[in-house]
Design a protein around this motif. Structure first.
Motif, PDB file in Angstrom:
ATOM      1  N   ARG A  66       0.813  -1.224   0.000  1.00 53.58           N
ATOM      2  CA  ARG A  66       0.000   0.000   0.000  1.00 53.58           C
ATOM      3  C   ARG A  66       0.848   1.278   0.000  1.00 53.58           C
ATOM      4  N   TYR A  67       2.008   1.234   0.657  1.00 52.46           N
ATOM      5  CA  TYR A  67       2.854   2.411   0.816  1.00 52.46           C
ATOM      6  C   TYR A  67       4.294   2.094   0.422  1.00 52.46           C
ATOM      7  N   GLN A  68       5.042   3.134   0.115  1.00 47.88           N
ATOM      8  CA  GLN A  68       6.483   2.995  -0.077  1.00 47.88           C
ATOM      9  C   GLN A  68       7.099   3.167   1.310  1.00 47.88           C
ATOM     10  N   VAL A  69       7.495   2.057   1.939  1.00 45.93           N
ATOM     11  CA  VAL A  69       7.908   2.050   3.346  1.00 45.93           C
ATOM     12  C   VAL A  69       9.432   2.121   3.483  1.00 45.93           C
ATOM     13  N   THR A  70       9.878   3.049   4.314  1.00 45.81           N
ATOM     14  CA  THR A  70      11.272   3.139   4.736  1.00 45.81           C
ATOM     15  C   THR A  70      11.258   2.981   6.247  1.00 45.81           C
ATOM     16  N   THR A  71      12.258   2.291   6.793  1.00 52.51           N
ATOM     17  CA  THR A  71      12.293   2.093   8.247  1.00 52.51           C
ATOM     18  C   THR A  71      13.576   2.674   8.830  1.00 52.51           C
ATOM     19  N   ALA A  72      13.486   3.022  10.115  1.00 46.76           N
ATOM     20  CA  ALA A  72      14.631   3.515  10.876  1.00 46.76           C
ATOM     21  C   ALA A  72      14.600   2.868  12.252  1.00 46.76           C
ATOM     22  N   GLY A  73      15.776   2.534  12.787  1.00 52.48           N
ATOM     23  CA  GLY A  73      15.879   1.849  14.064  1.00 52.48           C
ATOM     24  C   GLY A  73      15.998   2.749  15.277  1.00 52.48           C
ATOM     25  N   SER A  74      15.950   4.067  15.055  1.00 52.44           N
ATOM     26  CA  SER A  74      16.007   5.012  16.175  1.00 52.44           C
ATOM     27  C   SER A  74      15.457   6.353  15.708  1.00 52.44           C
ATOM     28  N   ALA A  75      15.105   7.191  16.676  1.00 49.86           N
ATOM     29  CA  ALA A  75      14.614   8.533  16.351  1.00 49.86           C
ATOM     30  C   ALA A  75      15.697   9.326  15.630  1.00 49.86           C
ATOM     31  N   GLU A  76      16.926   9.176  16.082  1.00 48.67           N
ATOM     32  CA  GLU A  76      18.032   9.900  15.461  1.00 48.67           C
ATOM     33  C   GLU A  76      18.204   9.486  13.998  1.00 48.67           C
ATOM     34  N   GLU A  77      18.130   8.196  13.736  1.00 46.58           N
ATOM     35  CA  GLU A  77      18.236   7.705  12.357  1.00 46.58           C
ATOM     36  C   GLU A  77      17.064   8.218  11.512  1.00 46.58           C
ATOM     37  N   GLY A  78      15.882   8.229  12.091  1.00 44.12           N
ATOM     38  CA  GLY A  78      14.711   8.732  11.386  1.00 44.12           C
ATOM     39  C   GLY A  78      14.855  10.199  11.023  1.00 44.12           C
ATOM     40  N   LEU A  79      15.345  11.017  11.951  1.00 43.45           N
ATOM     41  CA  LEU A  79      15.544  12.446  11.683  1.00 43.45           C
ATOM     42  C   LEU A  79      16.591  12.654  10.592  1.00 43.45           C
ATOM     43  N   GLU A  80      17.601  11.818  10.576  1.00 38.19           N
ATOM     44  CA  GLU A  80      18.629  11.902   9.532  1.00 38.19           C
ATOM     45  C   GLU A  80      18.024  11.585   8.159  1.00 38.19           C
ATOM     46  N   LEU A  81      17.182  10.568   8.090  1.00 40.02           N
ATOM     47  CA  LEU A  81      16.511  10.219   6.826  1.00 40.02           C
ATOM     48  C   LEU A  81      15.634  11.372   6.339  1.00 40.02           C
ATOM     49  N   LEU A  82      14.975  12.044   7.265  1.00 37.22           N
ATOM     50  CA  LEU A  82      14.086  13.152   6.906  1.00 37.22           C
ATOM     51  C   LEU A  82      14.839  14.327   6.275  1.00 37.22           C
ATOM     52  N   LYS A  83      16.111  14.467   6.596  1.00 38.52           N
ATOM     53  CA  LYS A  83      16.904  15.554   6.020  1.00 38.52           C
ATOM     54  C   LYS A  83      17.123  15.354   4.523  1.00 38.52           C
ATOM     55  N   ASN A  84      17.124  14.090   4.090  1.00 37.39           N
ATOM     56  CA  ASN A  84      17.488  13.770   2.716  1.00 37.39           C
ATOM     57  C   ASN A  84      16.350  13.264   1.847  1.00 37.39           C
ATOM     58  N   GLU A  85      15.210  13.003   2.449  1.00 35.94           N
ATOM     59  CA  GLU A  85      14.109  12.405   1.694  1.00 35.94           C
ATOM     60  C   GLU A  85      12.777  12.966   2.187  1.00 35.94           C
ATOM     61  N   LYS A  86      11.836  13.117   1.275  1.00 38.60           N
ATOM     62  CA  LYS A  86      10.520  13.632   1.644  1.00 38.60           C
ATOM     63  C   LYS A  86       9.575  12.462   1.902  1.00 38.60           C
ATOM     64  N   PHE A  87       8.871  12.506   3.021  1.00 34.19           N
ATOM     65  CA  PHE A  87       7.884  11.490   3.374  1.00 34.19           C
ATOM     66  C   PHE A  87       6.527  12.154   3.550  1.00 34.19           C
ATOM     67  N   ASP A  88       5.478  11.395   3.305  1.00 36.22           N
ATOM     68  CA  ASP A  88       4.121  11.890   3.509  1.00 36.22           C
ATOM     69  C   ASP A  88       3.635  11.617   4.931  1.00 36.22           C
ATOM     70  N   ILE A  89       4.127  10.500   5.500  1.00 32.81           N
ATOM     71  CA  ILE A  89       3.614   9.995   6.781  1.00 32.81           C
ATOM     72  C   ILE A  89       4.797   9.496   7.608  1.00 32.81           C
ATOM     73  N   ILE A  90       4.743   9.735   8.912  1.00 34.62           N
ATOM     74  CA  ILE A  90       5.698   9.113   9.822  1.00 34.62           C
ATOM     75  C   ILE A  90       4.911   8.422  10.926  1.00 34.62           C
ATOM     76  N   VAL A  91       5.243   7.154  11.143  1.00 39.60           N
ATOM     77  CA  VAL A  91       4.661   6.364  12.225  1.00 39.60           C
ATOM     78  C   VAL A  91       5.835   6.005  13.122  1.00 39.60           C
ATOM     79  N   CYS A  92       5.713   6.314  14.406  1.00 40.05           N
ATOM     80  CA  CYS A  92       6.861   6.192  15.302  1.00 40.05           C
ATOM     81  C   CYS A  92       6.468   5.541  16.623  1.00 40.05           C
ATOM     82  N   ASP A  93       7.269   4.582  17.045  1.00 37.67           N
ATOM     83  CA  ASP A  93       7.103   3.992  18.372  1.00 37.67           C
ATOM     84  C   ASP A  93       7.464   5.064  19.401  1.00 37.67           C
ATOM     85  N   HIS A  94       6.823   5.028  20.553  1.00 36.41           N
ATOM     86  CA  HIS A  94       7.115   6.030  21.581  1.00 36.41           C
ATOM     87  C   HIS A  94       8.336   5.651  22.420  1.00 36.41           C
TER      88      HIS A  94
END
Length: 118
Positions: free
Chosen positions: A27-55
């Motif tokens: 259904r979606y083009q899914v990218t995963t990250a193993g930490s909040a820091e890794e996720g923020l780094e991915l966001l600097k280089n790629e545009k996403f429509d949705i972020i789903v994050c464990d607390h």
């Protein structure tokens, strides 16, 4: 066929990343990250429509990460997942930071899709 929405899923547990990717890759083009820091780094280089994050993650929590995401990428849909969905921190974050939704763990794919698409 319409282009798939780009979704970033952040969770510190590898098994959860794999299950999520399998459940949503059609259904979606899914990218995963193993930490909040890794996720923020991915966001600097790629545009996403949705972020789903464990607390609950080591280091930066999902709520802390989504607060940054909300400030820097206000158009992105933000959803937090937590075993403690009724936790005061989660309820407050939804109100204070305007998060688009929350879901308990284990998550239900159809329910999560309805939050994403809602």
């Amino acid at each position: 066929m319409a282009e798939k929405k780009k979704l970033l899923y952040v969770d510190d547990e590898v098994a959860n990343l794999n299950v999520f990717r399998i459940a949503f890759k059609r259904r979606y083009q899914v990218t995963t990250a193993g930490s909040a820091e890794e996720g923020l780094e991915l966001l600097k280089n790629e545009k996403f429509d949705i972020i789903v994050c464990d607390h609950r993650m080591p280091g930066m929590t999902g709520v802390e990460m989504l607060q940054i995401v909300r400030d820097e990428y206000p158009e992105m849909k933000t959803i937090v997942i937590s075993e403690y969905v009724n936790d005061e921190i989660i309820r407050e974050a939804i109100k204070q930071f305007g998060l688009d939704g929350s879901m308990g763990k284990p998550w239900d794919a159809e329910e999560l899709i309805s939050i994403i698409e809602g």
